[in-house]
Design a protein around this motif. Structure first.
Motif, PDB file in Angstrom:
ATOM      1  N   LYS A 192      40.616  88.495   8.161  1.00 14.60           N
ATOM      2  CA  LYS A 192      40.446  89.106   9.483  1.00 14.60           C
ATOM      3  C   LYS A 192      40.469  90.629   9.386  1.00 14.60           C
ATOM      4  N   ALA A 193      41.251  91.139   8.452  1.00 10.99           N
ATOM      5  CA  ALA A 193      41.305  92.586   8.258  1.00 10.99           C
ATOM      6  C   ALA A 193      40.011  93.095   7.628  1.00 10.99           C
ATOM      7  N   LYS A 194      39.493  92.321   6.674  1.00 17.36           N
ATOM      8  CA  LYS A 194      38.278  92.738   5.982  1.00 17.36           C
ATOM      9  C   LYS A 194      37.027  92.488   6.816  1.00 17.36           C
ATOM     10  N   TYR A 195      37.066  91.416   7.629  1.00 15.92           N
ATOM     11  CA  TYR A 195      35.913  91.059   8.466  1.00 15.92           C
ATOM     12  C   TYR A 195      36.353  90.914   9.921  1.00 15.92           C
ATOM     13  N   PRO A 196      36.655  92.036  10.578  1.00 12.96           N
ATOM     14  CA  PRO A 196      37.071  91.962  11.986  1.00 12.96           C
ATOM     15  C   PRO A 196      35.924  91.509  12.897  1.00 12.96           C
ATOM     16  N   ALA A 220      30.685  82.510  21.241  1.00 16.90           N
ATOM     17  CA  ALA A 220      31.994  82.740  21.855  1.00 16.90           C
ATOM     18  C   ALA A 220      33.008  81.723  21.321  1.00 16.90           C
ATOM     19  N   TYR A 221      32.561  80.484  21.169  1.00 18.87           N
ATOM     20  CA  TYR A 221      33.415  79.444  20.598  1.00 18.87           C
ATOM     21  C   TYR A 221      33.813  79.808  19.164  1.00 18.87           C
ATOM     22  N   LEU A 222      32.851  80.263  18.358  1.00 23.68           N
ATOM     23  CA  LEU A 222      33.155  80.649  16.979  1.00 23.68           C
ATOM     24  C   LEU A 222      34.152  81.806  16.943  1.00 23.68           C
ATOM     25  N   SER A 223      33.989  82.769  17.825  1.00 23.64           N
ATOM     26  CA  SER A 223      34.917  83.901  17.884  1.00 23.64           C
ATOM     27  C   SER A 223      36.343  83.419  18.114  1.00 23.64           C
ATOM     28  N   LYS A 224      36.487  82.481  19.029  1.00 25.67           N
ATOM     29  CA  LYS A 224      37.811  81.946  19.356  1.00 25.67           C
ATOM     30  C   LYS A 224      38.406  81.198  18.169  1.00 25.67           C
ATOM     31  N   GLU A 225      37.601  80.371  17.514  1.00 26.28           N
ATOM     32  CA  GLU A 225      38.103  79.541  16.423  1.00 26.28           C
ATOM     33  C   GLU A 225      38.394  80.342  15.157  1.00 26.28           C
ATOM     34  N   LEU A 226      37.595  81.360  14.881  1.00 22.89           N
ATOM     35  CA  LEU A 226      37.762  82.141  13.659  1.00 22.89           C
ATOM     36  C   LEU A 226      38.760  83.289  13.821  1.00 22.89           C
ATOM     37  N   GLY A 227      39.016  83.673  15.059  1.00 29.23           N
ATOM     38  CA  GLY A 227      39.946  84.764  15.296  1.00 29.23           C
ATOM     39  C   GLY A 227      39.352  86.131  15.047  1.00 29.23           C
ATOM     40  N   GLU A 248      38.693  81.418   2.331  1.00 33.50           N
ATOM     41  CA  GLU A 248      39.423  81.020   3.537  1.00 33.50           C
ATOM     42  C   GLU A 248      38.538  81.135   4.772  1.00 33.50           C
ATOM     43  N   LEU A 249      37.717  82.166   4.815  1.00 31.76           N
ATOM     44  CA  LEU A 249      36.810  82.356   5.945  1.00 31.76           C
ATOM     45  C   LEU A 249      35.714  81.291   5.932  1.00 31.76           C
ATOM     46  N   LYS A 250      35.182  81.002   4.759  1.00 32.06           N
ATOM     47  CA  LYS A 250      34.168  79.949   4.649  1.00 32.06           C
ATOM     48  C   LYS A 250      34.712  78.616   5.146  1.00 32.06           C
ATOM     49  N   ALA A 251      35.939  78.302   4.730  1.00 27.46           N
ATOM     50  CA  ALA A 251      36.559  77.037   5.155  1.00 27.46           C
ATOM     51  C   ALA A 251      36.747  77.010   6.669  1.00 27.46           C
ATOM     52  N   ALA A 252      37.136  78.141   7.246  1.00 30.57           N
ATOM     53  CA  ALA A 252      37.330  78.217   8.695  1.00 30.57           C
ATOM     54  C   ALA A 252      36.005  78.038   9.437  1.00 30.57           C
ATOM     55  N   ILE A 253      34.929  78.599   8.892  1.00 23.75           N
ATOM     56  CA  ILE A 253      33.604  78.453   9.494  1.00 23.75           C
ATOM     57  C   ILE A 253      33.168  76.989   9.456  1.00 23.75           C
ATOM     58  N   ARG A 254      33.330  76.359   8.300  1.00 23.65           N
ATOM     59  CA  ARG A 254      32.943  74.941   8.179  1.00 23.65           C
ATOM     60  C   ARG A 254      33.720  74.077   9.170  1.00 23.65           C
ATOM     61  N   LYS A 255      35.005  74.353   9.286  1.00 27.40           N
ATOM     62  CA  LYS A 255      35.866  73.586  10.198  1.00 27.40           C
ATOM     63  C   LYS A 255      35.433  73.790  11.646  1.00 27.40           C
ATOM     64  N   ALA A 256      35.111  75.020  12.004  1.00 27.29           N
ATOM     65  CA  ALA A 256      34.687  75.318  13.377  1.00 27.29           C
ATOM     66  C   ALA A 256      33.397  74.577  13.724  1.00 27.29           C
ATOM     67  N   GLN A 282      20.677  89.231   5.340  1.00 28.22           N
ATOM     68  CA  GLN A 282      21.693  88.650   4.461  1.00 28.22           C
ATOM     69  C   GLN A 282      21.693  89.336   3.103  1.00 28.22           C
ATOM     70  N   ARG A 283      20.518  89.733   2.643  1.00 29.04           N
ATOM     71  CA  ARG A 283      20.447  90.425   1.355  1.00 29.04           C
ATOM     72  C   ARG A 283      21.253  91.732   1.396  1.00 29.04           C
ATOM     73  N   SER A 284      21.160  92.435   2.509  1.00 24.66           N
ATOM     74  CA  SER A 284      21.826  93.733   2.629  1.00 24.66           C
ATOM     75  C   SER A 284      23.297  93.610   3.016  1.00 24.66           C
ATOM     76  N   GLY A 285      23.723  92.398   3.426  1.00 18.80           N
ATOM     77  CA  GLY A 285      25.104  92.207   3.836  1.00 18.80           C
ATOM     78  C   GLY A 285      25.356  92.490   5.305  1.00 18.80           C
ATOM     79  N   ASN A 286      24.307  92.763   6.074  1.00 14.58           N
ATOM     80  CA  ASN A 286      24.461  93.039   7.506  1.00 14.58           C
ATOM     81  C   ASN A 286      24.564  91.759   8.333  1.00 14.58           C
ATOM     82  N   ILE A 287      24.151  90.642   7.747  1.00 12.27           N
ATOM     83  CA  ILE A 287      24.241  89.346   8.415  1.00 12.27           C
ATOM     84  C   ILE A 287      25.145  88.452   7.574  1.00 12.27           C
ATOM     85  N   HIS A 288      26.164  87.890   8.224  1.00 14.11           N
ATOM     86  CA  HIS A 288      27.144  87.059   7.511  1.00 14.11           C
ATOM     87  C   HIS A 288      26.884  85.569   7.667  1.00 14.11           C
ATOM     88  N   LEU A 289      26.337  85.189   8.805  1.00 16.68           N
ATOM     89  CA  LEU A 289      26.025  83.797   9.127  1.00 16.68           C
ATOM     90  C   LEU A 289      24.598  83.748   9.636  1.00 16.68           C
TER      91      LEU A 289
END
Length: 312
Positions: free
Chosen positions: A27-31, A55-62, A254-262, A80-87
């Motif tokens: 969360k600190a690295k990817y606010p 909005a749902y993803l924001s709530k679940e991922l924090g 940890e973030l990947k796992a949280a995304i999959r779970k959401a 995604q290549r440049s790192g500006n898109i995460h999902l």
């Protein structure tokens, strides 16, 4: 006095602390995260469809998840290549293209259709009033495609044309037009700009055409609203695997796992937001891996070979 119970409690406390620390680390690295989708419809429609889910993803991922409506598939790939898109929500062909060109992206899910399947089709549509019964009858006419990186709107159609003996669509048809989106392709057909169009279709209730008919977006020259019966499918491809949702490979585990779970829990945790994505035409997300699209990579290589052959 140290006993087995106190040791177990201490171990549990340490594990909880480690998990909490890991969560805080991401969360600190990817606010904030950026989630990109390609518009199959107009921008306002995409925003309305995807905003509740982000909005749902924001709530679940924090962390805040920002929706980005990309201009086209190439923009998602480069983002995604440049790192500006995460999902990202990819089409099968655009995901394969991203992998072929070295983008660090991993598939983790795709849609499950109402009937439990995880695929769809590329189809050729004509107007029902047209005389055309087969694609071969359209020689010298105008063909509408979607986007160079579209699976159902370009790559699979070219593969299907090749199987029919039409190895060079650009010379077989009078004109080949990239319309920019699945909706624009259907609009071009309805308005007579093109005589045949390639598009995505899962079933009569789940397709770009079905969504546009529901919205009353397609009209005849006299202004009357068109119906499904005003269009006819003259060719359907073999099943295509539903396009993946993919995250950047460099995200913390940890973030990947949280995304999959959401994603996995979305249909029950926020059914309204989930149903909004597909007008209630999907039943959930299927856990997927990047290797599930290996066959699509082979398809892209084939289409690339066709282009090189034409160029030479």
């Amino acid at each position: 006095m140290i006993n087995r119970r106190s040791i177990l409690l201490s171990a549990a406390a340490l594990a909880f602390a480690a998990t909490s620390a890991s969560a805080q680390d991401y969360k600190a690295k990817y606010p904030e995260l950026t989630f990109a989708v390609v518009p199959a419809e107009n921008a306002s429609g995409v925003t309305e469809r995807w905003t509740p889910f982000t909005a749902y993803l924001s709530k679940e991922l924090g962390v805040k998840v920002n929706l980005r409506i990309a201009n086209d598939y190439a923009a998602v790939i480069e983002g995604q290549r440049s790192g500006n898109i995460h999902l990202a929500s990819y089409g099968s062909a655009s995901f394969a293209r991203a992998r072929l060109t070295g983008v660090k992206t991993d598939a983790f899910a795709n849609d499950i259709n109402i009937d439990g399947s995880t695929g769809y089709y590329s189809v050729f549509f004509v107007k029902a009033t047209s005389p055309y019964k087969t694609v071969q009858e359209l020689k010298g006419k105008n063909l509408g495609l979607v986007d160079p990186n579209s699976t159902s709107g370009n790559n699979v159609p070219r593969f299907e044309l090749d199987k029919m003996g039409i190895t060079d669509a650009d010379t077989y048809f009078s004109k080949v037009v990239f319309t920019g989106s699945h909706e624009n392709a259907m609009l071009a057909l309805s308005q007579g700009t093109v005589d045949v169009v390639a598009n995505q279709w899962t079933n009569d209730g789940d397709s770009t055409l079905a969504q546009m008919i529901t919205k009353g977006m397609l009209k005849n020259a006299d202004g009357s609203v068109m119906k499904k019966d005003d269009f006819r499918i003259i060719h359907k491809s073999a099943p295509i695997i539903n396009g993946p949702y993919a995250y950047s490979s460099d995200l913390p585990e940890e973030l990947k796992a949280a995304i999959r779970k959401a994603f996995e829990e979305a249909p029950t945790k926020d059914k309204a937001a989930f149903d909004k994505l597909s007008d209630g035409q999907k039943k959930g997300f299927h856990a997927a891996t990047t290797k599930d699209w290996d066959a699509t990579i082979d398809l892209i290589k084939f289409v690339d070979a066709l282009r090189k052959k034409k160029a030479s």
